[in-house]
Scaffold this motif. Structure first.
Motif, PDB file in Angstrom:
ATOM      1  N   GLN A   1       1.241  -0.782  -4.294  1.00 55.63           N
ATOM      2  CA  GLN A   1       0.384  -0.154  -5.305  1.00 55.63           C
ATOM      3  C   GLN A   1       0.016  -1.141  -6.407  1.00 55.63           C
ATOM      4  O   GLN A   1      -1.135  -1.229  -6.836  1.00 55.63           O
ATOM      5  N   ALA A   2       0.986  -1.918  -6.868  1.00 57.15           N
ATOM      6  CA  ALA A   2       0.738  -2.859  -7.966  1.00 57.15           C
ATOM      7  C   ALA A   2      -0.221  -3.973  -7.536  1.00 57.15           C
ATOM      8  O   ALA A   2      -1.130  -4.346  -8.287  1.00 57.15           O
ATOM      9  N   LYS A   3      -0.033  -4.491  -6.328  1.00 56.02           N
ATOM     10  CA  LYS A   3      -0.873  -5.600  -5.858  1.00 56.02           C
ATOM     11  C   LYS A   3      -2.297  -5.148  -5.531  1.00 56.02           C
ATOM     12  O   LYS A   3      -3.259  -5.873  -5.762  1.00 56.02           O
ATOM     13  N   SER A   4      -2.421  -3.946  -4.989  1.00 56.02           N
ATOM     14  CA  SER A   4      -3.738  -3.463  -4.567  1.00 56.02           C
ATOM     15  C   SER A   4      -4.515  -2.796  -5.686  1.00 56.02           C
ATOM     16  O   SER A   4      -5.727  -2.626  -5.602  1.00 56.02           O
ATOM     17  N   GLY A   5      -3.810  -2.405  -6.758  1.00 56.94           N
ATOM     18  CA  GLY A   5      -4.473  -1.666  -7.835  1.00 56.94           C
ATOM     19  C   GLY A   5      -4.804  -0.245  -7.446  1.00 56.94           C
ATOM     20  O   GLY A   5      -5.673   0.399  -8.055  1.00 56.94           O
ATOM     21  N   ALA A   6      -4.108   0.268  -6.422  1.00 58.21           N
ATOM     22  CA  ALA A   6      -4.394   1.610  -5.918  1.00 58.21           C
ATOM     23  C   ALA A   6      -4.014   2.677  -6.939  1.00 58.21           C
ATOM     24  O   ALA A   6      -3.082   2.515  -7.714  1.00 58.21           O
ATOM     25  N   THR A   7      -4.764   3.772  -6.924  1.00 58.64           N
ATOM     26  CA  THR A   7      -4.406   4.955  -7.697  1.00 58.64           C
ATOM     27  C   THR A   7      -3.576   5.852  -6.790  1.00 58.64           C
ATOM     28  O   THR A   7      -3.997   6.180  -5.684  1.00 58.64           O
ATOM     29  N   LEU A   8      -2.390   6.248  -7.253  1.00 60.27           N
ATOM     30  CA  LEU A   8      -1.480   6.984  -6.390  1.00 60.27           C
ATOM     31  C   LEU A   8      -0.883   8.168  -7.140  1.00 60.27           C
ATOM     32  O   LEU A   8      -0.359   8.013  -8.237  1.00 60.27           O
ATOM     33  N   LEU A   9      -1.009   9.344  -6.539  1.00 61.52           N
ATOM     34  CA  LEU A   9      -0.429  10.579  -7.083  1.00 61.52           C
ATOM     35  C   LEU A   9       0.662  11.021  -6.120  1.00 61.52           C
ATOM     36  O   LEU A   9       0.391  11.309  -4.950  1.00 61.52           O
ATOM     37  N   TYR A  10       1.895  11.068  -6.611  1.00 65.13           N
ATOM     38  CA  TYR A  10       3.077  11.149  -5.761  1.00 65.13           C
ATOM     39  C   TYR A  10       3.962  12.305  -6.212  1.00 65.13           C
ATOM     40  O   TYR A  10       4.298  12.411  -7.394  1.00 65.13           O
ATOM     41  N   VAL A  11       4.332  13.159  -5.274  1.00 65.41           N
ATOM     42  CA  VAL A  11       5.165  14.328  -5.574  1.00 65.41           C
ATOM     43  C   VAL A  11       6.603  14.063  -5.146  1.00 65.41           C
ATOM     44  O   VAL A  11       6.849  13.566  -4.041  1.00 65.41           O
ATOM     45  N   THR A  12       7.553  14.399  -6.010  1.00 65.01           N
ATOM     46  CA  THR A  12       8.959  14.287  -5.644  1.00 65.01           C
ATOM     47  C   THR A  12       9.794  15.180  -6.556  1.00 65.01           C
ATOM     48  O   THR A  12       9.339  15.597  -7.619  1.00 65.01           O
TER      49      THR A  12
END
Length: 331
Positions: A182-193
């Motif tokens: 995520q950090a390297k790609s600059g992806a936006t990530l919404l994560y449930v836990t």
């Protein structure tokens, strides 16, 4: 990647309010974790963003564009479900290739091969690429499911407890890898836990949900150090925050009904007597279970302490948190 905005989202199922006026901004390039117990509204929020469910009221925007009326395919999102959803008749390689072979993407085969090999190596499944999906263990199936999302370049990745079925070591390894990707790609990530360790170690922002309401949205450190309520305070921190009546210690504000003490907020050596009831040696630290005025407390001490059960130590608060009768933080 894109910024995601939820505006006053409300959703009910059979008269039950699953989401209650939820507004939130998922910044472009952020790793946002939704945290809360079962039934808090975490998965429903993901389904609102993905388009699998429609809100009763409110609006979802991705990249500055309203998603009203758009199907999941039109939203260009990639979702990993808690239960792995693979094509059983295809090999691992074919499952990973599948999203890239969409007629809309027109990805060249050499680019597909390179992407699949890279993701398979990261997820430690390179040796399984020619196996059928049905020949995999549950943990391997989940890794393939994660990989099928990672090979794409969507506007946002949506992940619903993707590591819950993995063993402890692999779960720890993949936490690091997911964060690195995520950090390297600059992806936006919404994560449930519901796993606070995942929230603390991976998130740039945490959204604490309770009975369909967004209680607090901030960095993990801010929620840990400056929670808005007892509920928010209990979502992060291991061991959990100690919450006891405010009158047990002197100096509480007039409106304080409860005092919250993180393990590191209990200073040892001065103050009032507490009895050691259990000593847990965890290698890098030792946890002390204490009884103080008929209340149980947990604190941490030197890893090589010689304290034993039954001994008496003196304790006092150090930078405690105070809460009112409704459980809201007093600043």
């Amino acid at each position: 990647m894109a910024e995601v905005i939820l505006k006053s989202i409300t959703k009910s199922f059979d008269g039950h309010r699953a989401l209650d006026d939820v507004s939130m901004i998922v910044p472009d390039g952020s790793f946002v974790v939704l945290l809360g117990p079962t039934g808090a509204g975490k998965t429903t929020t993901l389904r609102m963003v993905s388009g699998l469910d429609k809100p009763d009221n409110g609006e979802v925007m991705i990249g500055g564009r309203s998603m009203r009326g758009l199907t999941p395919a039109q939203r260009n999102v990639a979702m990993v479900f808690q239960q792995y959803s693979l094509y059983p008749h295809l090999s691992v390689r074919q499952n990973l290739e599948f999203p890239l072979k969409s007629p809309l993407l027109k990805t060249p085969q050499n680019a597909i091969d390179a992407k699949v090999n890279t993701i398979a190596e990261i997820l430690q499944i390179s040796h399984k690429l020619d196996n059928k999906a049905t020949a995999l263990s549950g943990g391997e199936m989940q890794r393939v499911s994660i990989g099928r999302a990672l090979v794409r370049n969507p506007q946002i990745y949506l992940m619903d407890e993707p590591l819950s079925s993995l063993d402890a070591k692999l779960r720890a390894d993949l936490r690091i890898e997911l964060k690195n990707i995520q950090a390297k790609s600059g992806a936006t990530l919404l994560y449930v836990t519901h796993d606070q360790v995942e929230a603390m170690t991976m998130a740039t922002h945490v959204g604490v949900l309770h009975e369909g309401k967004l209680v607090q949205f901030a960095s993990p450190r801010e929620i840990y150090e400056q929670p808005v309520s007892i509920y928010a305070a209990t979502r992060l921190g291991q061991p959990r925050i100690n919450v006891v009546p405010a009158e047990l210690f002197p100096g509480a504000p007039a409106k304080a009904k409860s005092i919250g003490l993180r393990p590191e907020h209990i200073a040892q050596g001065d103050g009032q007597d507490a009895t050691v009831t259990r000593v847990e040696h965890l290698g890098d630290q030792t946890r002390l279970h204490l009884t103080f005025k008929k209340h149980n407390l947990i604190t941490v001490t030197d890893a090589h302490t010689e304290l034993t059960s039954g001994e008496t130590i003196k304790i006092q608060p150090n930078k405690p948190l105070y809460f009112d009768a409704a459980g809201m933080r007093l600043v």
